[in-house]
Design a protein around this motif. Sequence first.
Motif, PDB file in Angstrom:
ATOM      1  N   GLU A  72     -10.463  13.731  -0.632  1.00 15.19           N
ATOM      2  CA  GLU A  72      -9.316  12.966  -1.073  1.00 15.19           C
ATOM      3  C   GLU A  72      -9.132  12.032  -0.352  1.00 15.19           C
ATOM      4  O   GLU A  72      -8.812  12.172   0.863  1.00 15.19           O
ATOM      5  CB  GLU A  72      -8.397  13.952  -1.728  1.00 15.19           C
ATOM      6  CG  GLU A  72      -8.771  14.969  -2.499  1.00 15.19           C
ATOM      7  CD  GLU A  72      -7.348  16.102  -2.750  1.00 15.19           C
ATOM      8  OE1 GLU A  72      -6.382  15.532  -2.511  1.00 15.19           O
ATOM      9  OE2 GLU A  72      -7.772  17.059  -3.266  1.00 15.19           O
ATOM     10  N   GLU A  74      -6.089   8.793   0.297  1.00 10.95           N
ATOM     11  CA  GLU A  74      -5.008   8.252  -0.321  1.00 10.95           C
ATOM     12  C   GLU A  74      -4.610   6.949   0.549  1.00 10.95           C
ATOM     13  O   GLU A  74      -4.690   6.835   1.848  1.00 10.95           O
ATOM     14  CB  GLU A  74      -3.694   9.258   0.085  1.00 10.95           C
ATOM     15  CG  GLU A  74      -3.707  10.398  -0.643  1.00 10.95           C
ATOM     16  CD  GLU A  74      -2.430  11.359  -0.468  1.00 10.95           C
ATOM     17  OE1 GLU A  74      -1.597  10.932   0.248  1.00 10.95           O
ATOM     18  OE2 GLU A  74      -2.340  12.486  -1.136  1.00 10.95           O
ATOM     19  N   ASP A  77       0.216   1.670   0.597  1.00 14.11           N
ATOM     20  CA  ASP A  77       0.333   0.368  -0.184  1.00 14.11           C
ATOM     21  C   ASP A  77       1.553  -0.458   0.595  1.00 14.11           C
ATOM     22  O   ASP A  77       1.875  -1.220  -0.162  1.00 14.11           O
ATOM     23  CB  ASP A  77       0.680   0.697  -1.433  1.00 14.11           C
ATOM     24  CG  ASP A  77       2.110   1.390  -1.715  1.00 14.11           C
ATOM     25  OD1 ASP A  77       2.458   1.944  -0.673  1.00 14.11           O
ATOM     26  OD2 ASP A  77       2.131   1.844  -2.812  1.00 14.11           O
ATOM     27  N   ASN A  79       4.449   0.744   1.552  1.00 16.51           N
ATOM     28  CA  ASN A  79       5.691   1.646   1.580  1.00 16.51           C
ATOM     29  C   ASN A  79       5.297   3.339   1.563  1.00 16.51           C
ATOM     30  O   ASN A  79       6.148   3.890   2.269  1.00 16.51           O
ATOM     31  CB  ASN A  79       6.435   1.525   0.294  1.00 16.51           C
ATOM     32  CG  ASN A  79       7.022  -0.067  -0.004  1.00 16.51           C
ATOM     33  OD1 ASN A  79       7.257  -0.233   1.117  1.00 16.51           O
ATOM     34  ND2 ASN A  79       6.937  -0.490  -0.913  1.00 16.51           N
ATOM     35  N   SER A  80       4.203   3.616   1.060  1.00 14.88           N
ATOM     36  CA  SER A  80       3.921   5.142   0.778  1.00 14.88           C
ATOM     37  C   SER A  80       2.300   5.158   0.472  1.00 14.88           C
ATOM     38  O   SER A  80       1.887   4.221   0.194  1.00 14.88           O
ATOM     39  CB  SER A  80       4.541   5.815  -0.215  1.00 14.88           C
ATOM     40  OG  SER A  80       4.312   5.203  -1.482  1.00 14.88           O
ATOM     41  N   TYR A  81       1.800   6.320   0.507  1.00 17.96           N
ATOM     42  CA  TYR A  81       0.394   6.604   0.181  1.00 17.96           C
ATOM     43  C   TYR A  81       0.429   7.137  -0.935  1.00 17.96           C
ATOM     44  O   TYR A  81       1.075   7.708  -1.590  1.00 17.96           O
ATOM     45  CB  TYR A  81      -0.105   7.659   0.910  1.00 17.96           C
ATOM     46  CG  TYR A  81      -0.304   7.233   2.448  1.00 17.96           C
ATOM     47  CD1 TYR A  81      -1.576   6.710   2.922  1.00 17.96           C
ATOM     48  CD2 TYR A  81       0.692   7.517   3.493  1.00 17.96           C
ATOM     49  CE1 TYR A  81      -1.597   6.550   4.536  1.00 17.96           C
ATOM     50  CE2 TYR A  81       0.561   7.245   4.863  1.00 17.96           C
ATOM     51  CZ  TYR A  81      -0.593   6.455   5.243  1.00 17.96           C
ATOM     52  OH  TYR A  81      -0.743   6.300   6.502  1.00 17.96           O
ATOM     53  N   SER A  82      -0.776   6.572  -1.945  1.00 21.71           N
ATOM     54  CA  SER A  82      -1.155   6.924  -3.192  1.00 21.71           C
ATOM     55  C   SER A  82      -2.365   7.284  -3.316  1.00 21.71           C
ATOM     56  O   SER A  82      -3.406   6.603  -2.836  1.00 21.71           O
ATOM     57  CB  SER A  82      -0.510   5.963  -4.366  1.00 21.71           C
ATOM     58  OG  SER A  82      -1.245   4.757  -3.936  1.00 21.71           O
ATOM     59  N   PRO A  83      -2.870   8.122  -4.255  1.00 20.83           N
ATOM     60  CA  PRO A  83      -4.186   8.492  -4.408  1.00 20.83           C
ATOM     61  C   PRO A  83      -5.171   7.551  -4.988  1.00 20.83           C
ATOM     62  O   PRO A  83      -4.689   6.813  -5.649  1.00 20.83           O
ATOM     63  CB  PRO A  83      -4.104   9.628  -5.553  1.00 20.83           C
ATOM     64  CG  PRO A  83      -2.775  10.179  -5.691  1.00 20.83           C
ATOM     65  CD  PRO A  83      -2.160   9.029  -5.144  1.00 20.83           C
ATOM     66  N   PRO A  86      -6.699   8.992  -9.461  1.00 21.01           N
ATOM     67  CA  PRO A  86      -5.825  10.060  -9.979  1.00 21.01           C
ATOM     68  C   PRO A  86      -6.028  11.425 -10.057  1.00 21.01           C
ATOM     69  O   PRO A  86      -7.321  11.569 -10.058  1.00 21.01           O
ATOM     70  CB  PRO A  86      -5.575   9.336 -11.485  1.00 21.01           C
ATOM     71  CG  PRO A  86      -6.675   8.591 -11.811  1.00 21.01           C
ATOM     72  CD  PRO A  86      -7.155   8.077 -10.684  1.00 21.01           C
TER      73      PRO A  86
END
Length: 100
Positions: A72, A74, A77, A79-83, A86
């Motif tokens: 997986e 992530e 961006d 500010n934070s990590y996103s997958p 989805p």
Amino acid sequence: MICKNDITNLKTDILEKVGQKIIVKGSLGRSKAFEKEATIEKAYPNIFVVKYEENNRNVTYSYTDVLTRTVEVEVFDGNSYSPLIPPPVNLKKKKAAEQL
């Protein structure tokens, strides 16, 4: 099932994110998992290269590794990590809720 479009879209997404920080999560077998920070170094037609920050080591993954959720990814961006892709939608629960 993985479609050719899925792989093409993922290749494009990863190519656009070369140089960005990511977190790679995966399984080492026997209930052992890993989670490491890395940077996407390069993207090729069949694989992409990430460089782990803790040991300065390059590792390659295939696009199907990500699509089959063997690993997986992530993406950071700012500010934070996103997958990168989805999370899967559980269709069985949806169908059961529709029947009620």
